[in-house]
Design a protein around this motif. Structure first.
Motif, mmCIF file in Angstrom:
data_model
loop_
_atom_site.group_PDB
_atom_site.id
_atom_site.type_symbol
_atom_site.label_atom_id
_atom_site.label_comp_id
_atom_site.label_asym_id
_atom_site.label_seq_id
_atom_site.Cartn_x
_atom_site.Cartn_y
_atom_site.Cartn_z
ATOM 1 N N ASP A 148 6.464 6.317 2.344
ATOM 2 C CA ASP A 148 6.085 6.353 0.937
ATOM 3 C C ASP A 148 7.290 6.030 0.060
ATOM 4 O O ASP A 148 7.981 6.917 -0.435
ATOM 5 N N VAL A 149 7.552 4.729 -0.117
ATOM 6 C CA VAL A 149 8.666 4.290 -0.959
ATOM 7 C C VAL A 149 8.175 3.825 -2.328
ATOM 8 O O VAL A 149 8.920 3.246 -3.103
ATOM 9 N N ALA A 178 13.283 -5.805 1.978
ATOM 10 C CA ALA A 178 12.529 -6.618 2.923
ATOM 11 C C ALA A 178 11.984 -5.706 4.014
ATOM 12 O O ALA A 178 12.541 -4.639 4.289
ATOM 13 N N VAL A 179 10.888 -6.125 4.626
ATOM 14 C CA VAL A 179 10.350 -5.347 5.741
ATOM 15 C C VAL A 179 11.314 -5.442 6.917
ATOM 16 O O VAL A 179 12.089 -6.391 7.040
ATOM 17 N N ASP A 180 11.244 -4.447 7.779
ATOM 18 C CA ASP A 180 12.170 -4.391 8.904
ATOM 19 C C ASP A 180 11.504 -3.661 10.064
ATOM 20 O O ASP A 180 10.807 -2.665 9.851
ATOM 21 N N GLU A 181 11.702 -4.170 11.273
ATOM 22 C CA GLU A 181 11.093 -3.548 12.442
ATOM 23 C C GLU A 181 11.859 -2.325 12.927
ATOM 24 O O GLU A 181 11.317 -1.478 13.636
ATOM 25 N N ALA A 182 13.133 -2.226 12.554
ATOM 26 C CA ALA A 182 13.960 -1.141 13.067
ATOM 27 C C ALA A 182 14.056 0.049 12.110
ATOM 28 O O ALA A 182 14.518 1.116 12.507
ATOM 29 N N SER A 183 13.659 -0.154 10.866
ATOM 30 C CA SER A 183 13.752 0.929 9.888
ATOM 31 C C SER A 183 12.633 0.772 8.870
ATOM 32 O O SER A 183 11.873 -0.199 8.900
ATOM 33 N N SER A 184 12.535 1.715 7.954
ATOM 34 C CA SER A 184 11.463 1.665 6.960
ATOM 35 C C SER A 184 11.559 0.432 6.063
ATOM 36 O O SER A 184 10.551 -0.111 5.630
ATOM 37 N N PHE A 185 12.776 0.001 5.778
ATOM 38 C CA PHE A 185 12.990 -1.189 4.960
ATOM 39 C C PHE A 185 14.444 -1.593 5.070
ATOM 40 O O PHE A 185 15.275 -0.841 5.578
ATOM 41 N N ARG A 186 14.741 -2.789 4.586
ATOM 42 C CA ARG A 186 16.122 -3.269 4.516
ATOM 43 C C ARG A 186 16.394 -3.671 3.072
ATOM 44 O O ARG A 186 15.746 -4.585 2.543
ATOM 45 N N ALA A 187 17.303 -2.984 2.420
ATOM 46 C CA ALA A 187 17.637 -3.299 1.032
ATOM 47 C C ALA A 187 18.313 -4.668 0.958
ATOM 48 O O ALA A 187 19.226 -4.956 1.733
ATOM 49 N N VAL A 188 17.860 -5.521 0.040
ATOM 50 C CA VAL A 188 18.444 -6.857 -0.102
ATOM 51 C C VAL A 188 19.069 -7.082 -1.479
ATOM 52 O O VAL A 188 19.846 -8.031 -1.660
ATOM 53 N N TRP A 189 18.743 -6.232 -2.445
ATOM 54 C CA TRP A 189 19.316 -6.381 -3.787
ATOM 55 C C TRP A 189 19.068 -5.105 -4.561
ATOM 56 O O TRP A 189 18.056 -4.423 -4.359
ATOM 57 N N GLY A 236 0.817 -1.198 0.000
ATOM 58 C CA GLY A 236 0.000 0.000 0.000
ATOM 59 C C GLY A 236 0.853 1.251 0.000
ATOM 60 O O GLY A 236 2.076 1.195 -0.163
ATOM 61 N N LEU A 237 0.215 2.384 0.222
ATOM 62 C CA LEU A 237 0.903 3.673 0.146
ATOM 63 C C LEU A 237 2.074 3.765 1.121
ATOM 64 O O LEU A 237 3.179 4.150 0.747
ATOM 65 N N ASN A 238 1.859 3.409 2.380
ATOM 66 C CA ASN A 238 2.889 3.571 3.404
ATOM 67 C C ASN A 238 3.231 2.286 4.145
ATOM 68 O O ASN A 238 3.989 2.327 5.113
ATOM 69 N N ALA A 239 2.667 1.174 3.727
ATOM 70 C CA ALA A 239 2.856 -0.049 4.499
ATOM 71 C C ALA A 239 2.726 -1.283 3.622
ATOM 72 O O ALA A 239 2.105 -1.259 2.550
#
Length: 215
Positions: free
Chosen positions: A114-115, A140-151, A80-83
Motif C-alpha cells: 500500500d504505497v 518503477a515496478v521491481d521483482e525484488a522489492s515493492s518498488f524501485r525509486a527512480v526520481w 490499484g491498492l496493492n499492485a
C-alpha cells in the motif's frame, strides 16, 4: 439528441451514469473509448459509443484504483491498492468479440504494497512507472522489492512512508517518457501538504527538477 446508456459490470451499481448531449456522437466519431477510475467506490469504467446515440459503459471493481494509462500495445496499466496491473486486449485487430473490439484481461501484476500509487505510465522500457505518493517519489515496478525509486523532488530529503508532499499526477512526452509530475505542496514533513491544500500546488519538470508552475 437523446442517448441510450447501457451499463454492465460486477454488481448492482452504487452510481448513476449521465452524459451530455452530443457526447456519444463525439466519442463515436472519434473512434475512441475512455478508461476512467474512481477510487471512492473502487471502479474502473470503460466507456465507448457503438452508435452516435448509444453509450456503452462497462465497469469492474479494483480496490482504490487510481491511475490508468494505455500500454502502447493495445492494452493498459492500472494502479490499484496493492499492485500495478497490466491488461492485454485478447481481441485481434479488426475483429470483435460479443460486439466488443477490445476485451481486456489481466496479464501481469507487480505487488507494491500500500504505497498509495496514483498516476501510472508505461515508458518504452515496458516496465510501468508510477507516482508513489506514500514515499514521495516516482517509482518503477521491481521483482525484488515493492518498488524501485527512480526520481524524487529536490525538496524531499528522505524516502519514507509519510506522504510528505502528496505527489500525484504524471505527464509523459510523445515518446512515453515521464516528463512532469504534480504535487499538492512543496513540503518535506510527514503529511505536511495537508495544511497547504489550496494555492500551493506545483508542477515539476522531471529532467531539471525545477518547478514550471505554482499556485
Amino acid at each position: 439528441m437523446s442517448i441510450t446508456v447501457r451499463t454492465e459490470g460486477d454488481s448492482a451499481p452504487p452510481y448513476s451514469v449521465n452524459a451530455s448531449p452530443g457526447f456519444a456522437a463525439w466519442l463515436h466519431g472519434m473512434g475512441a473509448a475512455l478508461a476512467v477510475t474512481t477510487y471512492q467506490i473502487g471502479k474502473l469504467f470503460l466507456i465507448g459509443a457503438e452508435t452516435p446515440d448509444t453509450l456503452s459503459v462497462s465497469e469492474r471493481s479494483f480496490e482504490r484504483c487510481l491511475g490508468v494509462a494505455p500500454d502502447g500495445q493495445g492494452g493498459m496499466v492500472l494502479a490499484g491498492l496493492n499492485a500495478i496491473w497490466r491488461f492485454g486486449n485478447v481481441v485481434p485487430p479488426g475483429k470483435a468479440l460479443d460486439g466488443h473490439d477490445a476485451v481486456y484481461v489481466p496479464r501481469t501484476a507487480w505487488f507494491t504494497g500500500d504505497v498509495f500509487a496514483h498516476d501510472v505510465a508505461l515508458p518504452p522500457s515496458g516496465r510501468p512507472v508510477f507516482v508513489n505518493t506514500m514515499f514521495s517519489c516516482l517509482a518503477a515496478v521491481d521483482e525484488a522489492s515493492s518498488f524501485r525509486a527512480v526520481w524524487q523532488p529536490r525538496f524531499i530529503t528522505q524516502l519514507a512512508p509519510q506522504d510528505r508532499c502528496h505527489l500525484n499526477g504524471l505527464a509523459v512526452d510523445d515518446a512515453g517518457m515521464p516528463r512532469y509530475v504534480t504535487a499538492v505542496a512543496e513540503t518535506d514533513t510527514p503529511g505536511g501538504w495537508r495544511e497547504k491544500r489550496v494555492g500551493h500546488g506545483v508542477v515539476l519538470d522531471i529532467a531539471s527538477g525545477e518547478a514550471v508552475c505554482r499556485g
